[in-house]
Design a protein around this motif. Structure first.
Motif, PDB file in Angstrom:
ATOM      1  N   VAL A 247      41.687  18.741  35.980  1.00  0.00           N
ATOM      2  CA  VAL A 247      41.388  17.370  35.898  1.00  0.00           C
ATOM      3  C   VAL A 247      41.088  16.872  37.374  1.00  0.00           C
ATOM      4  N   THR A 248      41.811  17.253  38.078  1.00  0.00           N
ATOM      5  CA  THR A 248      41.657  16.488  39.595  1.00  0.00           C
ATOM      6  C   THR A 248      40.424  17.379  40.354  1.00  0.00           C
ATOM      7  N   ASN A 249      40.248  18.707  40.075  1.00  0.00           N
ATOM      8  CA  ASN A 249      39.003  19.487  40.363  1.00  0.00           C
ATOM      9  C   ASN A 249      37.923  18.955  39.769  1.00  0.00           C
ATOM     10  N   ALA A 250      37.956  18.510  38.874  1.00  0.00           N
ATOM     11  CA  ALA A 250      36.475  17.909  38.084  1.00  0.00           C
ATOM     12  C   ALA A 250      36.191  16.382  38.978  1.00  0.00           C
ATOM     13  N   ASP A 273      27.476  30.807  38.534  1.00  0.00           N
ATOM     14  CA  ASP A 273      27.275  32.063  39.357  1.00  0.00           C
ATOM     15  C   ASP A 273      27.948  31.917  40.798  1.00  0.00           C
ATOM     16  N   LEU A 274      29.168  32.315  40.957  1.00  0.00           N
ATOM     17  CA  LEU A 274      29.610  31.849  42.317  1.00  0.00           C
ATOM     18  C   LEU A 274      28.979  33.020  43.560  1.00  0.00           C
ATOM     19  N   GLU A 275      28.648  34.245  42.929  1.00  0.00           N
ATOM     20  CA  GLU A 275      28.208  35.203  43.940  1.00  0.00           C
ATOM     21  C   GLU A 275      26.764  34.607  44.716  1.00  0.00           C
ATOM     22  N   ARG A 276      25.977  33.734  43.816  1.00  0.00           N
ATOM     23  CA  ARG A 276      24.649  33.266  44.393  1.00  0.00           C
ATOM     24  C   ARG A 276      24.876  31.873  44.791  1.00  0.00           C
ATOM     25  N   SER A 296      32.416  24.444  49.645  1.00  0.00           N
ATOM     26  CA  SER A 296      33.697  23.748  49.226  1.00  0.00           C
ATOM     27  C   SER A 296      33.696  23.672  47.607  1.00  0.00           C
ATOM     28  N   ALA A 297      32.772  23.438  46.988  1.00  0.00           N
ATOM     29  CA  ALA A 297      32.546  23.565  45.657  1.00  0.00           C
ATOM     30  C   ALA A 297      32.846  25.012  45.152  1.00  0.00           C
ATOM     31  N   ASP A 302      36.277  28.996  42.344  1.00  0.00           N
ATOM     32  CA  ASP A 302      37.009  30.411  42.719  1.00  0.00           C
ATOM     33  C   ASP A 302      38.214  30.516  42.462  1.00  0.00           C
ATOM     34  N   ASP A 303      39.002  29.279  42.697  1.00  0.00           N
ATOM     35  CA  ASP A 303      40.305  29.138  42.869  1.00  0.00           C
ATOM     36  C   ASP A 303      40.906  28.710  41.454  1.00  0.00           C
ATOM     37  N   MET A 304      39.749  28.315  40.295  1.00  0.00           N
ATOM     38  CA  MET A 304      40.356  27.595  39.228  1.00  0.00           C
ATOM     39  C   MET A 304      40.546  28.905  38.039  1.00  0.00           C
ATOM     40  N   GLU A 305      41.510  28.563  37.348  1.00  0.00           N
ATOM     41  CA  GLU A 305      41.739  29.449  36.152  1.00  0.00           C
ATOM     42  C   GLU A 305      40.673  29.268  35.027  1.00  0.00           C
ATOM     43  N   ARG A 306      40.302  30.525  34.636  1.00  0.00           N
ATOM     44  CA  ARG A 306      39.391  30.427  33.372  1.00  0.00           C
ATOM     45  C   ARG A 306      40.192  30.667  32.248  1.00  0.00           C
TER      46      ARG A 306
END
Length: 416
Positions: A247-250, A273-276, A296-297, A302-306
């Motif tokens: 929620v805070t990351n949103a 697509d985090l790679e690109r 930063s985004a 990348d740190d968020m749980e899927r």
């Protein structure tokens, strides 16, 4: 002539209304209006009386669809019915609530799901309780104006409701449910909408960052009004609410990407697509859209749980979160920015880009604007030649104002 798409496209206004008839299907034709509008029609005779029925506007109907509709009309006549009289009877009996249902059933699939929901809610809340049982043809401009004026405290919402009504009546006219010129919403004057541009300062962004950390770690205190008639509990001193990190990351992503609220809440992991460093949005306000992610985004994502289909899941991980209203109200109160809306985070993202001198075309591309005029709202922030000239002139004048008393040479001003 053969009524086909190419031939209908070539029809032009000649200053008066005229008709063009199909070579193959007798009675099937196109009416070209004075203003160049094109309406498919079907003309027939019933018991010696010539009748004409409008099938729909070109654009709403293709020539092939109109031809099929004309065949149905002529088939009904051959079986002894009169479609024109039947339609007039249906038109006289059609109530507004029924017109709304037909409109949303037939036109609704062409709308975006959220737009469809907004139309339905606007009608159910503001229009149908007052006008739903009236015949659609009998509704007047005065009726619509009363609803509009009654929402004067919410001018933006009032104008949205008026737009919904105008779209409804226009659709009814084009598709033959209402007679020509029977749009009572068209002549209602809209409330003036003041453009709002609220940007967060660097200090306010810092306060927001601190409030987000507090919300996801120690928690935000909340209280219950003990004096309220609906209060069920007495406030305790240790009441805090800790928000999930997604929620805070949103909120962080809204600021870091400049995306709209629904673009983040409806974002699926398969679109990331985090790679690109890109987001491939399948649907946004302006259609398909590619968002360029900054570092930063990328780090946040990348740190968020899927945990499911959506990046910002709701109670069901395979459905998106409905909104951020409650957490945002509490977080912005802690950050002391109560007048800031979630959409203002998008404005802040754009304003920083404009002020950094990246140019309005680049800022518009990052935001996904389809029109350069939309990005012009940030022109006054952009580091353009006019701003640099103003700064140079101001520096010379300020130097002159702060100079010590005594004989002065006008050379400083000769450089301007």
């Amino acid at each position: 002539m053969k009524i086909s798409k190419r031939n209908v496209d070539n029809l032009r206004s000649n200053g008066e209304r005229y008709f063009v008839w199909d070579d193959d299907l007798s009675g099937f034709g196109v009416q070209v209006g004075i203003n160049g509008s094109k309406t498919f029609i079907c003309r027939y005779r019933n018991r010696g009386t010539r009748r004409q029925i409008k099938l729909g506007r070109y654009g709403a109907l293709t020539p092939e669809e109109a031809r099929l509709a004309a065949k149905k009309v002529l088939g009904s006549v051959a079986l002894g019915t009169d479609p024109a009289l039947d339609r007039e009877a249906d038109r006289r009996a059609l109530r507004l609530c029924e017109l709304v249902d037909v409109y949303l059933k037939l036109h609704g699939p062409k709308l975006k799901p959220r737009t469809f929901k907004d139309y339905r809610r606007s009608m159910d809340r503001h229009v149908l309780p007052r006008l739903g049982k009236l015949l659609a043809e009998d509704i007047t401009t005065r009726d619509i104006s009363k609803i509009h004026v009654g929402m004067a405290e919410s001018p933006y919402q009032a104008n949205r409701v008026l737009s919904c009504l105008s779209s409804l009546f226009n659709w009814g006219i084009i598709n033959g449910y209402l007679s020509e010129g029977s749009n009572p919403a068209r002549r209602v004057k809209r409330f003036r909408e003041k453009g709002r541009q609220r940007y967060l300062s660097s200090e306010e962004i810092t306060h927001l960052g601190q409030a987000l950390i507090k919300a996801e770690t120690t928690g935000i205190p909340w209280t219950i009004s003990a004096d309220s008639e609906t209060a069920k509990h007495v406030p305790k001193s240790n009441q805090v609410f800790v928000y999930p990190k997604h929620v805070t990351n949103a909120i962080r992503l809204l600021l870091l990407t400049g995306c709209r609220l629904r673009e983040i809440l409806d974002l699926k992991w398969k679109e990331v697509d985090l790679e690109r460093g890109l987001l491939f949005l399948s649907d946004s306000k302006t259609g398909q859209k590619t968002v360029i992610l900054n570092r930063s985004a990328i780090a946040i994502l990348d740190d968020m749980e899927r945990a499911g289909t959506y990046v910002i899941p709701g109670n069901d991980p395979d459905h998106p979160r409905h909104d951020l209203k409650k957490p945002w109200d509490q977080i912005r109160a802690v950050a002391r920015i109560e007048d800031v809306r979630l959409h203002d985070l998008r404005h802040t993202h754009a304003s920083i880009g404009a002020a950094a001198g990246f140019g309005l075309p680049i800022v518009g591309r990052l935001l996904g604007h389809t029109s350069a005029a939309t990005t012009q709202r940030y022109a006054h922030i952009a580091d353009d030649p006019a701003r640099r000239a103003s700064d140079a002139i101001g520096a010379i004048l300020q130097s002159a104002l702060l100079a010590e008393e005594g004989p002065r040479s006008p050379k400083g001003f000769s450089k301007i």
